[in-house]
Each structure stands twice: as structure tokens, then as C-alpha cells.
Motif scaffolding. Sequence first.
Motif, PDB file in Angstrom:
ATOM      1  N   UNK A 215     -40.958  33.421 -35.189  1.00 33.43           N
ATOM      2  CA  UNK A 215     -41.276  34.509 -36.445  1.00 33.43           C
ATOM      3  C   UNK A 215     -40.849  33.723 -37.776  1.00 33.43           C
ATOM      4  N   UNK A 216     -39.624  32.632 -37.567  1.00 32.29           N
ATOM      5  CA  UNK A 216     -39.214  32.237 -38.886  1.00 32.29           C
ATOM      6  C   UNK A 216     -39.984  31.007 -39.018  1.00 32.29           C
ATOM      7  N   UNK A 217     -40.591  30.227 -38.141  1.00 29.89           N
ATOM      8  CA  UNK A 217     -41.204  29.071 -38.439  1.00 29.89           C
ATOM      9  C   UNK A 217     -42.428  29.498 -38.928  1.00 29.89           C
ATOM     10  N   UNK A 218     -43.371  30.574 -38.384  1.00 27.30           N
ATOM     11  CA  UNK A 218     -44.565  31.075 -39.009  1.00 27.30           C
ATOM     12  C   UNK A 218     -44.076  31.255 -40.618  1.00 27.30           C
ATOM     13  N   UNK A 219     -43.111  32.120 -40.661  1.00 29.41           N
ATOM     14  CA  UNK A 219     -42.822  32.428 -42.074  1.00 29.41           C
ATOM     15  C   UNK A 219     -42.909  31.436 -43.117  1.00 29.41           C
TER      16      UNK A 219
ATOM     17  N   UNK B 211     -59.075  32.564 -41.687  1.00 27.99           N
ATOM     18  CA  UNK B 211     -58.411  31.734 -40.628  1.00 27.99           C
ATOM     19  C   UNK B 211     -57.466  32.826 -40.321  1.00 27.99           C
ATOM     20  N   UNK B 212     -56.963  32.848 -39.009  1.00 25.23           N
ATOM     21  CA  UNK B 212     -56.130  33.797 -38.358  1.00 25.23           C
ATOM     22  C   UNK B 212     -55.098  33.007 -37.349  1.00 25.23           C
ATOM     23  N   UNK B 213     -53.856  33.519 -37.829  1.00 27.62           N
ATOM     24  CA  UNK B 213     -52.917  32.929 -37.090  1.00 27.62           C
ATOM     25  C   UNK B 213     -51.596  34.048 -36.922  1.00 27.62           C
ATOM     26  N   UNK B 214     -50.402  33.387 -36.227  1.00 30.88           N
ATOM     27  CA  UNK B 214     -49.432  34.284 -36.013  1.00 30.88           C
ATOM     28  C   UNK B 214     -48.013  33.696 -35.249  1.00 30.88           C
ATOM     29  N   UNK B 215     -47.134  34.213 -35.303  1.00 32.33           N
ATOM     30  CA  UNK B 215     -46.035  33.838 -34.242  1.00 32.33           C
ATOM     31  C   UNK B 215     -46.494  34.077 -32.863  1.00 32.33           C
ATOM     32  N   UNK B 216     -45.440  33.513 -31.976  1.00 28.36           N
ATOM     33  CA  UNK B 216     -45.619  33.768 -30.623  1.00 28.36           C
ATOM     34  C   UNK B 216     -45.122  35.261 -30.127  1.00 28.36           C
ATOM     35  N   UNK B 217     -46.275  35.942 -29.759  1.00 28.26           N
ATOM     36  CA  UNK B 217     -46.265  37.220 -29.001  1.00 28.26           C
ATOM     37  C   UNK B 217     -46.692  36.969 -27.483  1.00 28.26           C
ATOM     38  N   UNK B 218     -45.839  37.502 -26.537  1.00 33.94           N
ATOM     39  CA  UNK B 218     -46.230  37.515 -25.234  1.00 33.94           C
ATOM     40  C   UNK B 218     -46.585  39.038 -24.679  1.00 33.94           C
ATOM     41  N   UNK B 219     -47.510  39.262 -23.726  1.00 36.69           N
ATOM     42  CA  UNK B 219     -47.765  40.517 -22.920  1.00 36.69           C
ATOM     43  C   UNK B 219     -48.050  41.797 -24.117  1.00 36.69           C
TER      44      UNK B 219
ATOM     45  N   UNK C 152     -48.753  45.873 -23.510  1.00 36.87           N
ATOM     46  CA  UNK C 152     -48.281  46.218 -22.655  1.00 36.87           C
ATOM     47  C   UNK C 152     -46.638  46.618 -22.437  1.00 36.87           C
ATOM     48  N   UNK C 153     -45.893  47.327 -21.973  1.00 33.31           N
ATOM     49  CA  UNK C 153     -44.513  47.358 -22.225  1.00 33.31           C
ATOM     50  C   UNK C 153     -43.644  46.237 -22.131  1.00 33.31           C
ATOM     51  N   UNK C 154     -44.163  45.143 -21.554  1.00 33.64           N
ATOM     52  CA  UNK C 154     -43.471  43.756 -21.531  1.00 33.64           C
ATOM     53  C   UNK C 154     -43.454  43.017 -22.843  1.00 33.64           C
ATOM     54  N   UNK C 155     -44.309  43.630 -24.014  1.00 34.83           N
ATOM     55  CA  UNK C 155     -44.492  42.932 -25.160  1.00 34.83           C
ATOM     56  C   UNK C 155     -43.173  42.329 -25.630  1.00 34.83           C
ATOM     57  N   UNK C 156     -43.396  41.095 -26.253  1.00 35.95           N
ATOM     58  CA  UNK C 156     -42.041  40.428 -26.950  1.00 35.95           C
ATOM     59  C   UNK C 156     -42.299  39.656 -27.982  1.00 35.95           C
ATOM     60  N   UNK C 157     -41.464  39.432 -28.655  1.00 38.29           N
ATOM     61  CA  UNK C 157     -41.684  38.528 -30.055  1.00 38.29           C
ATOM     62  C   UNK C 157     -40.555  37.553 -30.179  1.00 38.29           C
TER      63      UNK C 157
ATOM     64  N   UNK D  64     -59.046  34.270 -46.987  1.00 35.65           N
ATOM     65  CA  UNK D  64     -58.127  35.525 -46.255  1.00 35.65           C
ATOM     66  C   UNK D  64     -57.460  34.643 -45.103  1.00 35.65           C
ATOM     67  N   UNK D  65     -55.997  34.898 -45.218  1.00 36.12           N
ATOM     68  CA  UNK D  65     -55.187  34.775 -44.391  1.00 36.12           C
ATOM     69  C   UNK D  65     -54.914  35.816 -43.421  1.00 36.12           C
ATOM     70  N   UNK D  66     -55.369  36.102 -42.334  1.00 36.10           N
ATOM     71  CA  UNK D  66     -55.392  37.244 -41.444  1.00 36.10           C
ATOM     72  C   UNK D  66     -54.405  36.539 -40.456  1.00 36.10           C
ATOM     73  N   UNK D  67     -53.223  37.517 -40.354  1.00 34.51           N
ATOM     74  CA  UNK D  67     -52.020  37.325 -39.675  1.00 34.51           C
ATOM     75  C   UNK D  67     -51.964  38.205 -38.265  1.00 34.51           C
ATOM     76  N   UNK D  68     -52.883  38.056 -37.417  1.00 34.91           N
ATOM     77  CA  UNK D  68     -53.166  38.874 -36.185  1.00 34.91           C
ATOM     78  C   UNK D  68     -53.152  37.973 -34.891  1.00 34.91           C
ATOM     79  N   UNK D  69     -52.787  36.919 -34.768  1.00 25.04           N
ATOM     80  CA  UNK D  69     -52.877  36.103 -33.531  1.00 25.04           C
ATOM     81  C   UNK D  69     -51.536  36.065 -33.036  1.00 25.04           C
ATOM     82  N   UNK D  70     -51.591  35.587 -31.811  1.00 24.99           N
ATOM     83  CA  UNK D  70     -50.565  35.614 -30.762  1.00 24.99           C
ATOM     84  C   UNK D  70     -49.765  34.525 -30.294  1.00 24.99           C
ATOM     85  N   UNK D  71     -50.508  33.338 -30.527  1.00 23.41           N
ATOM     86  CA  UNK D  71     -50.051  32.021 -30.187  1.00 23.41           C
ATOM     87  C   UNK D  71     -49.662  31.064 -31.131  1.00 23.41           C
ATOM     88  N   UNK D  72     -48.338  30.861 -31.350  1.00 26.68           N
ATOM     89  CA  UNK D  72     -47.994  29.946 -32.709  1.00 26.68           C
ATOM     90  C   UNK D  72     -48.622  28.679 -32.167  1.00 26.68           C
ATOM     91  N   UNK D  73     -49.036  27.959 -33.301  1.00 24.49           N
ATOM     92  CA  UNK D  73     -49.639  26.764 -33.219  1.00 24.49           C
ATOM     93  C   UNK D  73     -51.098  26.730 -32.838  1.00 24.49           C
TER      94      UNK D  73
END
Length: 512
Positions: free
Chosen positions: A497-501, A476-484, A487-492, A189-198
Motif C-alpha cells: 500500500x505504501x509503495x503504491x502510494x 490504466x488500472x493498477x493497485x497494491x497487493x491484495x490476496x483472496x 472471500x473471508x481470507x482477503x488480505x492487504x 484515467x487512473x483506475x485503482x482497482x487491480x490486485x497485483x502490485x507491479x
Amino acid sequence: MLEGYQPERVLHYFEEIAAIPHGSRHTKAISDHLVSFAREHGLAYRQDDLGNVVIRKPASAAADPETAGAKTSTPVILQGHMDMVCEKEAGCTLDMEKEGLRLKLCKRKELDWLMGNLSPLQSGEDLILKAEGTTLGADDGIAVAYMMAILEAEDIPHPALECVFTVDEEIGMLGAVGMDFSDLEGRMLLNIDSEEEGHLLAGCAGGCLSLVTVPVSREASTSELQEAILSVEGLQGGHSGIEIDRGRANASMLLGRVLQRLFRESGNAMKLISVEGGTKDNAIPRSAEARFLFSEAAGEQLQQAVKEEEAVYRKEYSDREPELRLELTVTEGEKAAASPMDEASTEKIIQLLRIIPNGIQKMSFDIPGLVETSLNLGILSTTEDAVSAGFCLRSSINSEKWEMIQRLEAVAAVMGGSIRNEGQYPAWEYRKESRLRDLMVSCYQEQYGEEMIVETIHAGVECGLFADGIPGLDAVSFGPQLCDIHTPKETMDLASVERTWKLILNVLKKLA
């Protein structure tokens, strides 16, 4: 808006689903959209009564003879959830149940408030995606977009795939809790629901939602009393698992603290009408308010008490909650018509907010820095005859989770109330040996030239439910870099996203 940016098809699908309202409990439209997508591309699928969708794709014809040792003869499961947390800035008029998100692309240097959350992998010129006035839904819309792009593609080497899209993850993983796993053949299982790249997750806490309900009695209003609104505003909030250890204030807990002083200052003459706080079970409340009646003669004294309490809290949270503020608003010139709680109920509800446990309860002795057990008062609400407090409990030790439930049961019993528990999910235990984890670490090293961080976290992810329902599952679970997130400050970060792809494609190629 995202046309021409890479990975183009991933961002195309992210923009497509962002136009579809898909908050928790409102996922039918996006679930049906995924079914239409599967039909359009001639892919086998199933959609259950909850709205969970499984889309299957046969193995590609492409193969890499150099990676024969990593190949798998069974399907690989890709998984993410389709619902998002819907939070808005004050003054935002977007109806998130009916309208799509308003995406905005900007450079990181334009987001000065974000600089404290930077990853070493990111540069100041990286393009950042956010939503105007609301959460972005990259948690976990980016997983949906990744999977749709893979399912659509004709030129990506991959093993047989089972792409699983679950509903209502953000409110207790309810989709995964109610899912039938019996027809899933995959054992990776590749779960893509984490917020810290690396960072690669290999274990998580279990948990549940607990709702404590305490009855109240009301009495007739009197023209001798005046109505006021006490509000706690300006807090950061955040994810109640990932950010529970950052020392952020819980608005509802602070509300109870202020109310206790005002009750004393009023000579126990203050009478509550309602207490409200938070909007999501798994988010730390950013604001809360209480409506109450008081003697007009005590108004100046109460205003002074609120100012003093604000100064105390701002000092206590000076480095974490710089925008914290308390406001006491009095209805000038009008006597209250609302029916207040009687003195006994008022005191009981204030006591409830002072004695309920909240925040970190225990740190792990085995894994340094890991929160082992915590709970968060998420939604505080009032009806005509009761006050309810909803908690999100988490623990990597099942017995400690049950101990916290029992403590809340004891609080409810003392208050003459009740408790309801739902959405329970098991802890995802760390595997000492994992072929999938080893492959992910190897591919990351190959692409990035540095070690991937393997860890377990305090937040809940759906891997625990999948592992509980599929014998021998390697996840395992992983994902690209998301912040906040949440919250309305959420960013990607689009570069992330490209590196994780590229990482996902490399792993699938080696399993093809």
C-alpha cells in the motif's frame, strides 16, 4: 488501530470507511459520507441518483519544471468503487449490512495458508491487514482511501483532479453503467482497482449478468416420504473472472452432478424441494445445498452414493479443493411437510444443472494465457414456482459474449423458461499508443528498478465504460497487493500500500 503505520492518512481513511457498512446495493451511507467529506474540505462535488460521487480539486500550486513534457492541461481522473463483496465465514455473526468490519493486523508468517500467493516484492515480515471472519473490502476500499488522502492533502503536487467514486461495481458495474460522463473533462484515467502490485492493466473483457429462470410445478407432500438435505461445502470460491482459470470447483455445478446420481439411484422417485447455491453474481460458489424428499427405504443407498461421489470429486480436485466435502443429512424420525416439486420438474431442474455451460469457454489465441470467454453460475435460488440461475458472462470479444447469451437463451427455451440480461458493459480495448501507460511504466522503473508488467485481463473493470463514455480516454488500472479478494481470507499488504502510494504521488507530480 492503524495509527502510526504508513501511509498514515491513507490507512486512517481506510479504517474510517471500514466502519461504514458498504456492501453492494447498500452504499448510500458511504456515498453520503463522501459528500460530507467534500463539503468539510470545501471541494466541489456532485452526487447522482445512483449514489455515484464526483469530487473535484483544482491543480496544486506546486510544480516540477523537470517534468514539463509529461504535464497535462486537462484534469486527471482518479477512480475506484465504493462497494465491497460481503462474504462471511461459517459461524460469523457480524451483520454486514448494519455493522462495520473488525480489522485485524498481523504478520505474514502468521498466515501460513497465504504463502502460495506471495509476490516476489513481499517479505515474510510484511504486515498484513485482514478482517475477522469476513471479506476486508480492500477491493476497492483502498482506492477510496487513496483518493480521500489526496483530496485532503495540501502538500501533494498534482494536476486538476476529478475523483470518481462509483457504486455497485461488484454486481455488474451498475454505477458506471448508469453514470453521466458528460461533465468530466479529464482525458486520462487512473483506475485503482487491480490486485497485483507491479501489474498494469491496459485492457479487459466486457460482460453482463444473465438470469435464467425455469418454472416448476409442485405437488402435495406425502407422509410416506422423508426429507433430506444434500450439501456441497468447503470449496475455495474466488473471483469469477480473475480466478476462473484456476480450476476451482463450482459448488452449484457439483450439486447438480450429485443430484443426477441420486435421482437415478432412487429410481426417479426422489423429489426436489429446493436448490440453493452461491451468494454473489461474480463469485465462484463455495457452497450449495438441495432439499428433497425420498423413500426411507432408499436412505442407505443414497448415503453410500454420496460417499462415493465425494471420493471421486476429492480425487479430481485433490490439488485445488482439499477441503471439499459432501454431506447428506436426513431428518430423523420426522416425515416431511414441505411441498415438493413433481417428478417432471425435479428431473428438469437436475437436467438444467447438468447442461448449462460454466467456466472457461475459449482461450485467447492472440495473448497467451488469457481467458477470452467464460461464464460462471453465481447464484442459484428457488421460489415457490421457479428455479433461477444467475450467470456472470465475460469476453474480450463482443460477438462471443452475445454467442454465450444466445446459448443460455436456448437452454432457457428448451426448459420452458426465460432469460433476463442486465448490467452489460463493453470490453476495454488495448491501445497501441498510450502516453499515460508509458508514464506509469517509467515511474515504476524509476521507483522499483524493474519492469512493470503490462497486461490485459479477463475480469471486468470500469475502464471500459469510462472509455466508452469519454472519447479519446487514455486509461490504466493498477493497485497494491491484495490476496483472496471476495472471500473471508482477503488480505492487504501494508508495505505494498505504501509503495503504491509513492507511485501514485510520483505520477501525479509529473502530470502537475
